[in-house]
Design a protein around this motif. Structure first.
Motif, PDB file in Angstrom:
ATOM      1  N   ARG A 129     -45.819  32.127  14.811  1.00  0.00           N
ATOM      2  CA  ARG A 129     -45.674  32.757  16.130  1.00  0.00           C
ATOM      3  C   ARG A 129     -45.962  34.257  16.087  1.00  0.00           C
ATOM      4  O   ARG A 129     -46.454  34.837  17.042  1.00  0.00           O
ATOM      5  CB  ARG A 129     -44.277  32.498  16.687  1.00  0.00           C
ATOM      6  CG  ARG A 129     -44.112  31.075  17.159  1.00  0.00           C
ATOM      7  CD  ARG A 129     -42.685  30.714  17.463  1.00  0.00           C
ATOM      8  NE  ARG A 129     -42.576  29.315  17.870  1.00  0.00           N
ATOM      9  CZ  ARG A 129     -42.533  28.296  17.025  1.00  0.00           C
ATOM     10  NH1 ARG A 129     -42.570  28.510  15.719  1.00  0.00           N
ATOM     11  NH2 ARG A 129     -42.448  27.051  17.470  1.00  0.00           N
TER      12      ARG A 129
ATOM     13  N   ALA B 134     -41.977  40.233  23.210  1.00  0.00           N
ATOM     14  CA  ALA B 134     -40.715  39.874  23.879  1.00  0.00           C
ATOM     15  C   ALA B 134     -40.782  38.452  24.429  1.00  0.00           C
ATOM     16  O   ALA B 134     -39.804  37.697  24.340  1.00  0.00           O
ATOM     17  CB  ALA B 134     -40.410  40.871  24.995  1.00  0.00           C
ATOM     18  N   VAL B 135     -41.927  38.071  25.002  1.00  0.00           N
ATOM     19  CA  VAL B 135     -42.064  36.695  25.510  1.00  0.00           C
ATOM     20  C   VAL B 135     -41.932  35.701  24.359  1.00  0.00           C
ATOM     21  O   VAL B 135     -41.234  34.694  24.464  1.00  0.00           O
ATOM     22  CB  VAL B 135     -43.419  36.503  26.245  1.00  0.00           C
ATOM     23  CG1 VAL B 135     -43.698  35.021  26.498  1.00  0.00           C
ATOM     24  CG2 VAL B 135     -43.424  37.272  27.567  1.00  0.00           C
ATOM     25  N   SER B 136     -42.577  36.007  23.240  1.00  0.00           N
ATOM     26  CA  SER B 136     -42.472  35.114  22.084  1.00  0.00           C
ATOM     27  C   SER B 136     -41.032  35.039  21.591  1.00  0.00           C
ATOM     28  O   SER B 136     -40.516  33.959  21.264  1.00  0.00           O
ATOM     29  CB  SER B 136     -43.400  35.606  20.972  1.00  0.00           C
ATOM     30  OG  SER B 136     -43.357  34.761  19.861  1.00  0.00           O
ATOM     31  N   ALA B 137     -40.351  36.194  21.561  1.00  0.00           N
ATOM     32  CA  ALA B 137     -38.952  36.236  21.128  1.00  0.00           C
ATOM     33  C   ALA B 137     -38.055  35.471  22.092  1.00  0.00           C
ATOM     34  O   ALA B 137     -37.023  34.914  21.684  1.00  0.00           O
ATOM     35  CB  ALA B 137     -38.489  37.686  21.004  1.00  0.00           C
ATOM     36  N   ALA B 138     -38.453  35.433  23.366  1.00  0.00           N
ATOM     37  CA  ALA B 138     -37.670  34.693  24.357  1.00  0.00           C
ATOM     38  C   ALA B 138     -37.762  33.188  24.119  1.00  0.00           C
ATOM     39  O   ALA B 138     -36.967  32.417  24.644  1.00  0.00           O
ATOM     40  CB  ALA B 138     -38.145  35.035  25.776  1.00  0.00           C
ATOM     41  N   HIS B 139     -38.758  32.764  23.307  1.00  0.00           N
ATOM     42  CA  HIS B 139     -38.952  31.339  23.034  1.00  0.00           C
ATOM     43  C   HIS B 139     -38.544  30.931  21.620  1.00  0.00           C
ATOM     44  O   HIS B 139     -38.526  29.759  21.312  1.00  0.00           O
ATOM     45  CB  HIS B 139     -40.424  30.950  23.239  1.00  0.00           C
ATOM     46  CG  HIS B 139     -40.841  30.906  24.676  1.00  0.00           C
ATOM     47  ND1 HIS B 139     -40.952  29.730  25.376  1.00  0.00           N
ATOM     48  CD2 HIS B 139     -41.156  31.886  25.547  1.00  0.00           C
ATOM     49  CE1 HIS B 139     -41.324  29.986  26.614  1.00  0.00           C
ATOM     50  NE2 HIS B 139     -41.470  31.286  26.748  1.00  0.00           N
ATOM     51  N   ASP B 140     -38.282  31.899  20.747  1.00  0.00           N
ATOM     52  CA  ASP B 140     -38.116  31.565  19.328  1.00  0.00           C
ATOM     53  C   ASP B 140     -37.132  32.517  18.646  1.00  0.00           C
ATOM     54  O   ASP B 140     -37.291  33.748  18.725  1.00  0.00           O
ATOM     55  CB  ASP B 140     -39.495  31.644  18.649  1.00  0.00           C
ATOM     56  CG  ASP B 140     -39.427  31.307  17.170  1.00  0.00           C
ATOM     57  OD1 ASP B 140     -39.253  30.117  16.852  1.00  0.00           O
ATOM     58  OD2 ASP B 140     -39.530  32.237  16.339  1.00  0.00           O
TER      59      ASP B 140
ATOM     60  N   HIS C 109     -47.606  48.838  25.530  1.00  0.00           N
ATOM     61  CA  HIS C 109     -46.572  48.122  26.277  1.00  0.00           C
ATOM     62  C   HIS C 109     -46.847  46.615  26.292  1.00  0.00           C
ATOM     63  O   HIS C 109     -45.915  45.802  26.231  1.00  0.00           O
ATOM     64  CB  HIS C 109     -46.490  48.671  27.702  1.00  0.00           C
ATOM     65  CG  HIS C 109     -45.867  50.029  27.761  1.00  0.00           C
ATOM     66  ND1 HIS C 109     -45.940  50.846  28.867  1.00  0.00           N
ATOM     67  CD2 HIS C 109     -45.167  50.734  26.835  1.00  0.00           C
ATOM     68  CE1 HIS C 109     -45.309  51.988  28.617  1.00  0.00           C
ATOM     69  NE2 HIS C 109     -44.835  51.941  27.395  1.00  0.00           N
TER      70      HIS C 109
ATOM     71  N   LEU D  21     -38.003  41.031  16.257  1.00  0.00           N
ATOM     72  CA  LEU D  21     -38.133  42.037  17.316  1.00  0.00           C
ATOM     73  C   LEU D  21     -36.916  42.967  17.321  1.00  0.00           C
ATOM     74  O   LEU D  21     -37.057  44.191  17.481  1.00  0.00           O
ATOM     75  CB  LEU D  21     -38.261  41.317  18.665  1.00  0.00           C
ATOM     76  CG  LEU D  21     -38.840  42.124  19.813  1.00  0.00           C
ATOM     77  CD1 LEU D  21     -40.309  42.440  19.527  1.00  0.00           C
ATOM     78  CD2 LEU D  21     -38.727  41.347  21.132  1.00  0.00           C
ATOM     79  N   ARG D  22     -35.730  42.392  17.132  1.00  0.00           N
ATOM     80  CA  ARG D  22     -34.518  43.225  17.112  1.00  0.00           C
ATOM     81  C   ARG D  22     -34.593  44.237  15.974  1.00  0.00           C
ATOM     82  O   ARG D  22     -34.245  45.404  16.145  1.00  0.00           O
ATOM     83  CB  ARG D  22     -33.277  42.342  16.931  1.00  0.00           C
ATOM     84  CG  ARG D  22     -32.813  41.715  18.225  1.00  0.00           C
ATOM     85  CD  ARG D  22     -31.326  41.360  18.209  1.00  0.00           C
ATOM     86  NE  ARG D  22     -31.031  40.527  19.381  1.00  0.00           N
ATOM     87  CZ  ARG D  22     -31.146  39.207  19.390  1.00  0.00           C
ATOM     88  NH1 ARG D  22     -31.524  38.551  18.299  1.00  0.00           N
ATOM     89  NH2 ARG D  22     -30.870  38.522  20.497  1.00  0.00           N
TER      90      ARG D  22
ATOM     91  N   LEU E 129     -41.172  51.807  28.310  1.00  0.00           N
ATOM     92  CA  LEU E 129     -41.474  50.571  29.049  1.00  0.00           C
ATOM     93  C   LEU E 129     -40.206  49.990  29.661  1.00  0.00           C
ATOM     94  O   LEU E 129     -40.189  49.619  30.840  1.00  0.00           O
ATOM     95  CB  LEU E 129     -42.119  49.530  28.118  1.00  0.00           C
ATOM     96  CG  LEU E 129     -42.315  48.139  28.731  1.00  0.00           C
ATOM     97  CD1 LEU E 129     -43.277  48.172  29.922  1.00  0.00           C
ATOM     98  CD2 LEU E 129     -42.800  47.136  27.690  1.00  0.00           C
TER      99      LEU E 129
ATOM    100  N   ALA F 148     -44.509  43.530  25.281  1.00  0.00           N
ATOM    101  CA  ALA F 148     -44.251  42.458  26.254  1.00  0.00           C
ATOM    102  C   ALA F 148     -44.570  41.092  25.665  1.00  0.00           C
ATOM    103  O   ALA F 148     -43.796  40.135  25.815  1.00  0.00           O
ATOM    104  CB  ALA F 148     -45.072  42.706  27.528  1.00  0.00           C
ATOM    105  N   LEU F 149     -45.718  40.978  24.966  1.00  0.00           N
ATOM    106  CA  LEU F 149     -46.075  39.687  24.362  1.00  0.00           C
ATOM    107  C   LEU F 149     -45.076  39.312  23.264  1.00  0.00           C
ATOM    108  O   LEU F 149     -44.697  38.147  23.124  1.00  0.00           O
ATOM    109  CB  LEU F 149     -47.502  39.732  23.785  1.00  0.00           C
ATOM    110  CG  LEU F 149     -48.643  39.936  24.792  1.00  0.00           C
ATOM    111  CD1 LEU F 149     -49.983  39.944  24.059  1.00  0.00           C
ATOM    112  CD2 LEU F 149     -48.637  38.852  25.866  1.00  0.00           C
TER     113      LEU F 149
END
Lengths: 229, 229
Positions: free
Chosen positions: A148, A191-197, A184, A204-205, A220, A188-189
């Motif tokens: 990912r 963050a979207v990946s982190a929102a799924h996995d 940015h 990311l953290r 951002l 954002a991309l």
């Protein structure tokens, strides 16, 4: 073809000069529209002498593209200190410098076509993409990227390419805005990946925890919060 | 070449049959690796008869790609009712169906190469991109897009292409996750653009205001909020 005294160049010096002249012409117009005659005239030598150094336009084009690829890959190199967002922003600036300098040639290459779509040119383009990919992984301090993360980084590189191509088509948006936006977009991309996995969320953290209070990433978040309010 | 009785086909019927057989072969392997002999064998006719209908492999490849392009463009067509996020998700599913069915051929085409990088094939690919672009604008109910909206939509289309290509290379991430992620990526890229531009912010507010409480977009916001906490 020329007047006055012409200094004799060595073989390698002449080859390098021809590559430089060709790269300049291939950058300013679509390579299909550049002739060997023009390259000869710009280099101040005869057409047969060009063929003495390069068997044809395709080999000269590939030599010029090799030089441009090396140049671009070097611009990706960024010291690994200071905030990550600021590093990415500097790389984006140098990327747009390159795109600006080589506009028409960059467009022709990336859109494909008879003069530019050879196996060799495709390999050069892929080499630059791979250099960018490895550089970003190094900045993230990841050696064995999960699938990912590879997707996020590689697809963001492709997004940077397409953003640059769209910018070149009329330059209707200031490039500085696009450079900041691409940084940015990366966040954002990711963050979207982190929102799924969960693994991406952990990565990311860790990365964002090291960012200072003032960075393109916190910028951002501030912008998005004010947008949502 | 064949045994038993062979029904005589009309000219157009035979052409269409050959295109179908060729598209199937060009989808399952890189077009460079598919020979006219194989196409003839798969169609149950002789090699000279193939040449009777198509002057060479390139023209047959272009005919097959034309059919595939029409097929893909049709899959983008989605009724303009119900939540936008759900519409985009259905289109992404059909896009991945297409990519799944034509994997190796899709990769070869998008990565360029001797058999696939002609002016005609580039025009076909650009035609599909343009159809996708216009379809999305229609869903956003925008007729004259500002430059920044054009950038978001076109660069997202390119992101969908590169995501599909990376997925095909090993299929290491479930496609359903990528379909949902691409819908979220669209929202994320639009949000970044809106964070930089008031006109985009207005447009985004109008679009999101029409989304129901349960939609892929509100799902993203929920996921991001729980990620940040």
């Amino acid at each position: 073809m020329t007047t006055g005294v012409r200094r004799r160049m060595g073989v390698e010096e002449r080859r390098q000069q021809l590559i430089g002249v060709a790269l300049d012409l291939f950058s300013r117009r679509s390579p299909d529209d550049v002739s060997i005659d023009e390259i000869a005239a710009a280099a101040g030598i005869s057409r047969p002498l060009v063929y003495h150094y390069f068997p044809g336009k395709q080999s000269l084009y590939e030599a010029a593209l090799t030089r441009a690829s090396d140049d671009l890959a070097e611009r990706f190199v960024e010291p690994q200190d200071g905030p990550l967002g600021a590093r990415l922003l500097r790389v984006m600036r140098r990327f747009f410098d390159f795109v600006d300098e080589h506009g028409p040639g960059f467009s022709a290459l990336m859109r494909g076509g008879p003069a530019v779509g050879s196996t060799k040119t495709n390999a050069l383009v892929d080499g630059v993409r791979q250099a960018a990919y490895l550089e970003i992984l190094a900045h993230l301090r990841v050696e064995e990227p999960p699938a990912r993360l590879e997707l996020v980084v590689r697809s963001w590189i492709s997004l940077a390419e397409s953003t640059a191509l769209i910018w070149l088509d009329g330059r209707r948006i200031p490039r500085g805005e696009l450079e900041a936006q691409l940084v940015h977009d990366f966040a954002a991309l990711a963050a979207v990946s982190a929102a799924h996995d969960a693994e991406m969320a952990g990565l990311l953290r860790r990365v964002f925890a090291e960012e200072p209070a003032e960075s393109p990433f916190t910028d951002l978040v501030g912008r998005l919060v004010s947008l949502a309010s």
